[in-house]
Structures are given as structure tokens and as C-alpha cells.
Design an enzyme around this catalytic site. Structure first.
Site, PDB file in Angstrom:
ATOM      1  N   ASN A   1      53.222  59.249 -70.012  1.00 14.49           N
ATOM      2  CA  ASN A   1      52.130  58.273 -69.979  1.00 14.49           C
ATOM      3  C   ASN A   1      51.115  58.781 -68.964  1.00 14.49           C
ATOM      4  O   ASN A   1      51.344  58.688 -67.758  1.00 14.49           O
ATOM      5  CB  ASN A   1      52.716  56.911 -69.557  1.00 14.49           C
ATOM      6  N   TRP A   2      50.024  59.338 -69.490  1.00 16.71           N
ATOM      7  CA  TRP A   2      49.051  59.966 -68.585  1.00 16.71           C
ATOM      8  C   TRP A   2      48.181  58.935 -67.869  1.00 16.71           C
ATOM      9  O   TRP A   2      47.418  59.273 -66.979  1.00 16.71           O
ATOM     10  CB  TRP A   2      48.179  60.972 -69.367  1.00 16.71           C
TER      11      TRP A   2
ATOM     12  N   HIS B   1      52.866  47.651 -70.972  1.00 12.93           N
ATOM     13  CA  HIS B   1      53.086  48.365 -69.713  1.00 12.93           C
ATOM     14  C   HIS B   1      52.804  47.424 -68.539  1.00 12.93           C
ATOM     15  O   HIS B   1      51.920  46.575 -68.622  1.00 12.93           O
ATOM     16  CB  HIS B   1      52.181  49.602 -69.642  1.00 12.93           C
TER      17      HIS B   1
ATOM     18  N   GLU C   1      51.228  47.761 -65.894  1.00 16.10           N
ATOM     19  CA  GLU C   1      49.842  47.729 -65.413  1.00 16.10           C
ATOM     20  C   GLU C   1      48.979  46.855 -66.321  1.00 16.10           C
ATOM     21  O   GLU C   1      48.038  46.218 -65.869  1.00 16.10           O
ATOM     22  CB  GLU C   1      49.309  49.162 -65.290  1.00 16.10           C
TER      23      GLU C   1
ATOM     24  N   GLU D   1      61.167  49.423 -67.395  1.00 11.93           N
ATOM     25  CA  GLU D   1      60.416  49.944 -66.256  1.00 11.93           C
ATOM     26  C   GLU D   1      60.346  48.888 -65.162  1.00 11.93           C
ATOM     27  O   GLU D   1      59.455  48.025 -65.179  1.00 11.93           O
ATOM     28  CB  GLU D   1      58.991  50.305 -66.697  1.00 11.93           C
TER      29      GLU D   1
ATOM     30  N   GLY E   1      55.431  54.383 -59.913  1.00 13.09           N
ATOM     31  CA  GLY E   1      54.446  55.036 -59.042  1.00 13.09           C
ATOM     32  C   GLY E   1      54.747  54.873 -57.562  1.00 13.09           C
ATOM     33  O   GLY E   1      53.894  55.148 -56.717  1.00 13.09           O
TER      34      GLY E   1
ATOM     35  N   SER F   1      59.144  56.348 -61.567  1.00 17.46           N
ATOM     36  CA  SER F   1      59.382  57.462 -60.646  1.00 17.46           C
ATOM     37  C   SER F   1      60.444  58.449 -61.137  1.00 17.46           C
ATOM     38  O   SER F   1      61.225  58.979 -60.342  1.00 17.46           O
ATOM     39  CB  SER F   1      59.719  56.945 -59.242  1.00 17.46           C
TER      40      SER F   1
ATOM     41  N   GLY G   1      55.283  58.758 -65.747  1.00 16.90           N
ATOM     42  CA  GLY G   1      53.876  58.676 -65.381  1.00 16.90           C
ATOM     43  C   GLY G   1      53.461  59.910 -64.587  1.00 16.90           C
ATOM     44  O   GLY G   1      53.140  60.961 -65.140  1.00 16.90           O
ATOM     45  N   GLY G   2      53.512  59.791 -63.261  1.00 13.39           N
ATOM     46  CA  GLY G   2      53.020  60.849 -62.370  1.00 13.39           C
ATOM     47  C   GLY G   2      53.532  62.242 -62.709  1.00 13.39           C
ATOM     48  O   GLY G   2      52.756  63.206 -62.775  1.00 13.39           O
TER      49      GLY G   2
END
Ligand code: PGA
Length: 258
Positions: A9-10, A96, A98, A168, A174, A214, A235-236
Site C-alpha cells: 500500500n503505497w 483502511h 486512515e 491492521e 506506521g 509495521s 505500507g512503509g
């Protein structure tokens, strides 16, 4: 035997140039992973087409990070299911944290998006997960049940076959804090039992349940090694092939073992 799915997931990251370069690196790496490990990348909307072109002919699949539930029309700023299909997306991430907690999306909105996506022919990665305060209050399973119930409301088993679940925990996204393999497995087992009750046990055995929060090269193997963890939503660490490919590699090693 469930396959592994490793999804990147960019988020709101990359430039056109870096997105295409990353896609190219993953397309090359992806050619080694056809058996038992699927790879998915979800770039920002403006880069879907150049990334799709770069991935063309490779084993790496393309997804978007959101979609709107209405058919094309007067919905300024939104993107329709058929537009994503037109950009060669096969997947869309929905719910998600966010989107839930920063953009204020409700379970009802997520459900409308999910039903539109499935009926339009997309596969959905439905994200669920509790806040730290909810975990501390012992409400994790209650929150997961509510989000599953809301997200999958009115969705029959045949349609739910197009859904991948991503657990998640919000406190792990993150933050560099990862759920322990035991915490992840306990939530995943709970989700699979929920699916068995809501649908059928045979169906729930085939649903992919990804862990996100993470995930990195050094914790991927222990998380993916859990019985009910079928992949990762990253993600990251998905923003560079040097950090994403080792996670795919961890899945490949485990799938070769089983
Ligand atoms: P992270 O994000 O890997 O950077 O924690 C995961 C996600 O939000 O999907």
C-alpha cells in the site's frame, strides 16, 4: 492450502518516476514467485496507468487504495469502479484505518463501496482493526466483529469470495510497533471463526487474512508463519524493493516449506 498474498500500500507516496521505477523492479523480482505467493501493489490514482504499463506481462497485480460506490457521474473528485478496471486494477483496498479515522469513513460507506467494487468485478482488501484504546479496554474482538458485520452487510458467500481481509491494528500502522505473532494469530483466528459463523466453515478456510502494521523484513517470517496469517499488507516497507522483496521472500520460503 491457501496461497500467500503480499500487498504493498503505497499510500500518498511516490512520484511518477519513482512509482514506475519501483514497479519495474518488482516486475523483475516477481517473476521468481509465481508458485504460492501473489504480489499486489496499490499506487496512488495518478500513477495507476504508468505502473500498469510497467507491470504488464508480469506476475505483479495492480490495485487502488479506494473507490467510490456510484456509477460515473457528477461526483467531483471521486473515482468509479469501472475507471479502476479501465486502468487494469484487479483489487481495491477498502476501510483502511486512515480512511476510517482520518477521512471519517463509516462502516456503512465502506459497505457500499465494497458491494459496488465486487459487483463491478474487483477484488476487495477489506481492512479492519482496533485502536490502542480499544485494545486496552479489551474491546478488540468486539471492534473486529462490528467492522466485519458492517463491511460485509448484505454480501452473500459467492460475492464474499472476492474479499481478502486485512487485520491492521491501528496502533501498529506506521508506528514501528508490530503486533506480536501471538496477538496477530489470535485476531486472525477470531476473524476466521467469524467468517465460519457468518458464512460456512468451508468458505472461511479459503479466505485470505493478511496482517498489516509495521511489517518489515525482520518480522515478516514470524508473522507469516502463523497458521491463520496468509500474507501482509505493507505500507512503509513497500516503498522500496530493497525492503519489500525480502518480505515476499519470507513468504516464498514458508510456502516452499508447507
Ligand atoms: P505500515 O502500514 O506497514 O507502514 O505500518 C501498513 C498499512 O497501513 O497498510
Amino acid at each position: 492450502m491457501r496461497r500467500f498474498l503480499i500487498a504493498g500500500n503505497w499510500k500518498m507516496n511516490t512520484t511518477r518516476q519513482s512509482a514506475v521505477a519501483l514497479a519495474g523492479e518488482l516486475a523483475t523480482a516477481g517473476s521468481n514467485y509465481e508458485a504460492g505467493v501473489e504480489i499486489l501493489v496499490c499506487p496512488p490514482y495518478p500513477y495507476l496507468i504508468p505502473v500498469a504499463e510497467k507491470l504488464s506481462g508480469s506476475a505483479v497485480q495492480l490495485g487502488a487504495q479506494d473507490v467510490y460506490f456510484e456509477a460515473p457521474g457528477a461526483f467531483t473528485g471521486e473515482v468509479a469502479v469501472e475507471m479502476l478496471k479501465d486502468c487494469r486494477c484487479r483489487f481495491v483496498i477498502l476501510g483502511h484505518s486512515e480512511r476510517r479515522h482520518v477521512l471519517g469513513e463509516s462502516d456503512e460507506i465502506i459497505n457500499r463501496k465494497l458491494r459496488a467494487a465486487i459487483s463491478g468485478g474487483l477484488q476487495v482488501v477489506l481492512c479492519v482493526g482496533e485502536l490502542l484504546s480499544e485494545r486496552q479496554a479489551g474491546q478488540t474482538e468486539e471492534v473486529l466483529d462490528r467492522q466485519m458485520q458492517g463491511g460485509l452487510s448484505g454480501v452473500a458467500e459467492a460475492d464474499a469470495a472476492n474479499v481478502v481481509i486485512a487485520y491492521e491494528p491501528v496502533w501498529a500502522i506506521g508506528t514501528g510497533v508490530t503486533a506480536t505473532p501471538e496477538q496477530a494469530e489470535s485476531a486472525h483466528e477470531h476473524l476466521r471463526n467469524w467468517l465460519a459463523t457468518r458464512y460456512t466453515p468451508g468458505f472461511s478456510e479459503n479466505v485470505l487474512i493478511l496482517y498489516g502494521g509495521s511489517v518489515k523484513a525482520d518480522n515478516a517470517e514470524s508473522l507469516l508463519g502463523q497458521a491463520n496469517v496468509d500474507g501482509a499488507l505493507v505500507g512503509g516497507a513497500s516503498l522500496k524493493s530493497s525492503t519489500f522483496v525480502p518480505i515476499i521472500e519470507a513468504a516464498r520460503k514458508l510456502s516452499a516449506r508447507t
